[in-house]
Design an enzyme around this catalytic site. Structure first.
Site, short mmCIF file in Angstrom:
data_model
loop_
_atom_site.label_atom_id
_atom_site.label_comp_id
_atom_site.label_asym_id
_atom_site.label_seq_id
_atom_site.Cartn_x
_atom_site.Cartn_y
_atom_site.Cartn_z
N HIS A 190 -10.07 0.06 1.71
CA HIS A 190 -9.71 0.87 2.86
C HIS A 190 -10.93 1.60 3.99
O HIS A 190 -12.16 1.64 3.81
CB HIS A 190 -9.57 2.89 1.80
CG HIS A 190 -9.12 3.58 2.72
ND1 HIS A 190 -8.07 4.83 3.27
CD2 HIS A 190 -10.32 4.39 3.96
CE1 HIS A 190 -8.34 5.61 4.12
NE2 HIS A 190 -9.97 5.65 4.10
N HIS A 235 1.07 5.29 -2.07
CA HIS A 235 0.95 6.18 -2.84
C HIS A 235 2.62 6.26 -4.02
O HIS A 235 2.44 7.52 -3.99
CB HIS A 235 0.35 7.13 -2.18
CG HIS A 235 -1.29 6.64 -1.76
ND1 HIS A 235 -2.33 6.41 -1.70
CD2 HIS A 235 -1.59 6.64 -0.05
CE1 HIS A 235 -3.36 6.54 -0.78
NE2 HIS A 235 -2.19 6.40 0.10
N ASP A 288 1.57 2.64 4.18
CA ASP A 288 0.54 3.33 3.14
C ASP A 288 1.47 5.02 3.09
O ASP A 288 0.98 6.15 3.44
CB ASP A 288 -0.35 4.57 4.77
CG ASP A 288 -1.65 5.05 3.88
OD1 ASP A 288 -1.69 4.91 2.41
OD2 ASP A 288 -2.00 5.70 4.81
N GLY A 309 -2.98 12.61 -0.80
CA GLY A 309 -2.81 14.27 -0.30
C GLY A 309 -3.69 14.89 -0.83
O GLY A 309 -4.94 14.50 -1.46
N GLY A 310 -3.76 16.23 -0.83
CA GLY A 310 -4.25 17.10 -1.52
C GLY A 310 -6.21 17.31 -0.97
O GLY A 310 -6.92 18.38 -0.89
N ARG A 345 -6.81 1.67 13.17
CA ARG A 345 -6.69 2.72 13.65
C ARG A 345 -7.77 3.38 14.43
O ARG A 345 -7.13 4.33 15.39
CB ARG A 345 -8.47 2.96 12.53
CG ARG A 345 -8.23 4.97 12.40
CD ARG A 345 -9.23 4.96 11.25
NE ARG A 345 -9.40 5.36 9.67
CZ ARG A 345 -8.48 5.87 8.75
NH1 ARG A 345 -8.57 6.76 10.01
NH2 ARG A 345 -8.17 5.82 7.63
N LYS A 366 -8.67 -1.42 -5.42
CA LYS A 366 -9.25 -0.31 -4.32
C LYS A 366 -10.41 0.04 -3.75
O LYS A 366 -11.20 0.18 -5.09
CB LYS A 366 -8.14 0.45 -3.72
CG LYS A 366 -7.89 1.46 -3.00
CD LYS A 366 -7.37 2.08 -2.73
CE LYS A 366 -7.41 3.17 -1.22
NZ LYS A 366 -6.18 4.00 -1.13
N HIS A 373 0.47 -1.25 0.29
CA HIS A 373 0.21 -0.19 0.19
C HIS A 373 1.45 1.32 0.47
O HIS A 373 1.62 1.69 0.71
CB HIS A 373 -0.45 0.18 1.36
CG HIS A 373 -1.89 1.30 0.84
ND1 HIS A 373 -3.16 0.75 1.19
CD2 HIS A 373 -1.89 2.73 0.89
CE1 HIS A 373 -3.81 1.89 1.42
NE2 HIS A 373 -3.21 2.65 1.76
N THR A 377 -7.68 9.31 -2.06
CA THR A 377 -8.63 10.37 -1.96
C THR A 377 -9.34 11.04 -3.50
O THR A 377 -10.92 10.57 -4.23
CB THR A 377 -8.81 11.39 -1.17
OG1 THR A 377 -8.59 10.87 -0.03
CG2 THR A 377 -10.22 11.69 -1.18
N ARG A 414 -15.20 10.43 2.85
CA ARG A 414 -14.33 11.35 1.22
C ARG A 414 -14.53 9.97 0.59
O ARG A 414 -14.72 9.46 -0.70
CB ARG A 414 -13.64 10.93 1.77
CG ARG A 414 -12.48 12.00 2.68
CD ARG A 414 -11.37 12.57 2.74
NE ARG A 414 -10.73 10.97 3.73
CZ ARG A 414 -9.90 11.04 4.12
NH1 ARG A 414 -8.06 11.04 3.34
NH2 ARG A 414 -9.10 9.66 4.63
N HIS A 450 -5.66 -0.68 6.94
CA HIS A 450 -6.04 0.63 8.24
C HIS A 450 -6.54 0.18 9.43
O HIS A 450 -7.26 0.64 10.15
CB HIS A 450 -6.45 1.66 8.11
CG HIS A 450 -5.58 2.45 6.42
ND1 HIS A 450 -4.71 2.63 6.04
CD2 HIS A 450 -6.33 3.09 5.10
CE1 HIS A 450 -4.44 2.83 4.79
NE2 HIS A 450 -5.44 3.40 4.35
ZN LIG Z 1 -3.48 4.93 1.80
#
Ligand SMILES: [Zn+2]
Length: 381
Positions: free
Chosen positions: A192, A61, A276, A66-67, A224, A153, A59, A97, A160, A221
């Site tokens: 996710h 990116h 991640d 982000g963003g 969490r 995914k 996993h 996202t 989100r 995740h």
């Molecule tokens: Zn991720």
């Protein structure tokens, strides 16, 4: 060809001190002693070193993420040097996202670039949204016609996400099940899990009520929050694999979460770590003002494996499973994550403190004595 002499091999099960012959990107033989000589044979003295399969990070990116605080908060793409510095030789790239300004075509290009630069990279189709974004127009098309695609995914229990229903998720899993069969690939739905208190109840329902195969679901995740982790343990006890993120939000240190799952009866074969890495992380002050942005680090998987050994009392063999054979099984990668004759020659040689000394990917030296030999093409530009 390369001959590694006297390595203490964790395959990841401990097989003792062995010699290992490598050629054509593959492991050719593992024997107590291999006697060979020749001008094009490179001998690597591994006396006192532990040889482990190259780490798999399922996993990352790789094109950035982000963003969520606007365009200036988007993280840049990952570079090869950052991945190999942590012993990673296989990486799975995915979207987060944002699947509007970022897309699967550029993810595919990045994955191919990392491959050309020397490691092995794969990708997942889809992103946070339902219906999933794809390259070919359908999930099955991506699975069947794009070799690099191992699964899809999606996000649930997250503000989100697209809030997919149980029926919609069931159809995705069924689609991946068939696509996995037809393509001979893993076909997993990597889920996710966000912070909403719906947690992963819907995944438990899919497995416990609808009897969908748990191996097609890959929740991530899971550490969490404590309540979510309880559900994840239930899912693992029902036969699924659960992925603990070593970066990002979590209620306790990832290695402690592994120990907790083991205490509660989860077989170690059902647990994986992923970083991640390169996700966007925002630091805020008490009033909620943004202090700074940074990328989720890539090196936490190895850090947590070492803590499992030094603080958690796990054998190195068991601890390394979380980043080698277990993710290989989750992704159905038969030539990765294990040391055996016929496997891809991805391996890392560690010193007695589990500091990576030499790293090889598909038989080629990537780092030597901790120095990176192969950087990405633009890293120094
Ligand atoms: Zn991720």
């Amino acid at each position: 060809m390369k001959l590694v002499k006297n390595a203490n091999i964790l395959a990841p099960e401990a097989i003792g001190v062995r010699d290992m012959l490598v050629g054509g990107g593959k492991i050719l033989a593992i024997e107590p002693k291999i006697h060979l000589s020749g001008t094009d044979l490179e001998v690597i003295d591994a006396n006192g070193l532990t040889l482990v399969p190259g780490l798999i990070d399922q996993h990352v990116h790789v094109t950035g993420a982000g963003g969520q605080q606007g365009f200036a908060s988007m993280t840049p793409p990952v570079e090869l040097g950052a991945l190999v510095a942590c012993g990673t030789t296989t990486v799975v790239g995915l979207l987060g996202t944002d699947s509007t300004t970022r897309d699967l075509r550029s993810l595919y290009a990045k994955v191919r670039a990392l491959d050309q630069e020397g490691i092995t990279a794969y990708m997942l189709t889809g992103s946070f949204v339902y219906p999933p974004v794809t390259i070919t127009g359908t999930l099955r098309g991506d699975m069947l016609f794009i070799d690099k695609v191992l699964g899809c995914k999606i996000a649930i229990s997250d503000d989100r996400s697209s809030f997919p229903t149980a029926g919609e998720l069931a159809r995705l899993v069924a689609d991946l099940h068939v696509a996995g069969m037809l393509s001979g690939k893993g076909g997993i739905l990597h889920v996710h899990l966000g912070a909403l208190d719906t947690g992963m109840k819907v995944l438990l329902e899919l497995v416990e009520r609808y009897h969908l195969p748990a191996r097609r679901l890959s929740p991530t995740h899971v550490g969490r929050a404590p309540e979510l982790f309880d559900e994840a343990i239930r899912f693992a006890l029902a036969g699924g694999m659960i992925d603990i993120s070593t970066g990002g939000t979590r209620f306790d240190e990832p290695y402690k979460q592994v120990l907790l799952a083991l205490q509660r009866g989860v077989p170690i074969s059902r647990l994986t770590f992923s970083s991640d890495g390169n996700a966007g992380v925002v630091k805020r002050d008490a009033a909620g003002n943004v202090l700074d942005y940074h990328r989720a680090p890539l090196g936490k998987n190895l850090e947590q494996v070492i803590k499992l050994i030094t603080d958690g009392g796990l054998s190195p063999s068991d601890a390394f499973r979380l980043v080698t054979s277990n993710p290989a099984d989750n992704l159905s990668l038969s030539c990765k994550g294990r040391i055996f004759a016929g496997a891809d020659a991805d391996f890392c040689l560690f010193d007695e403190h589990f500091s990576p000394r030499h790293l090889f990917a598909r038989g080629e030296a990537i780092t030597r004595d901790g120095v990176i030999l192969k950087k990405g093409n633009f890293e120094n530009a």
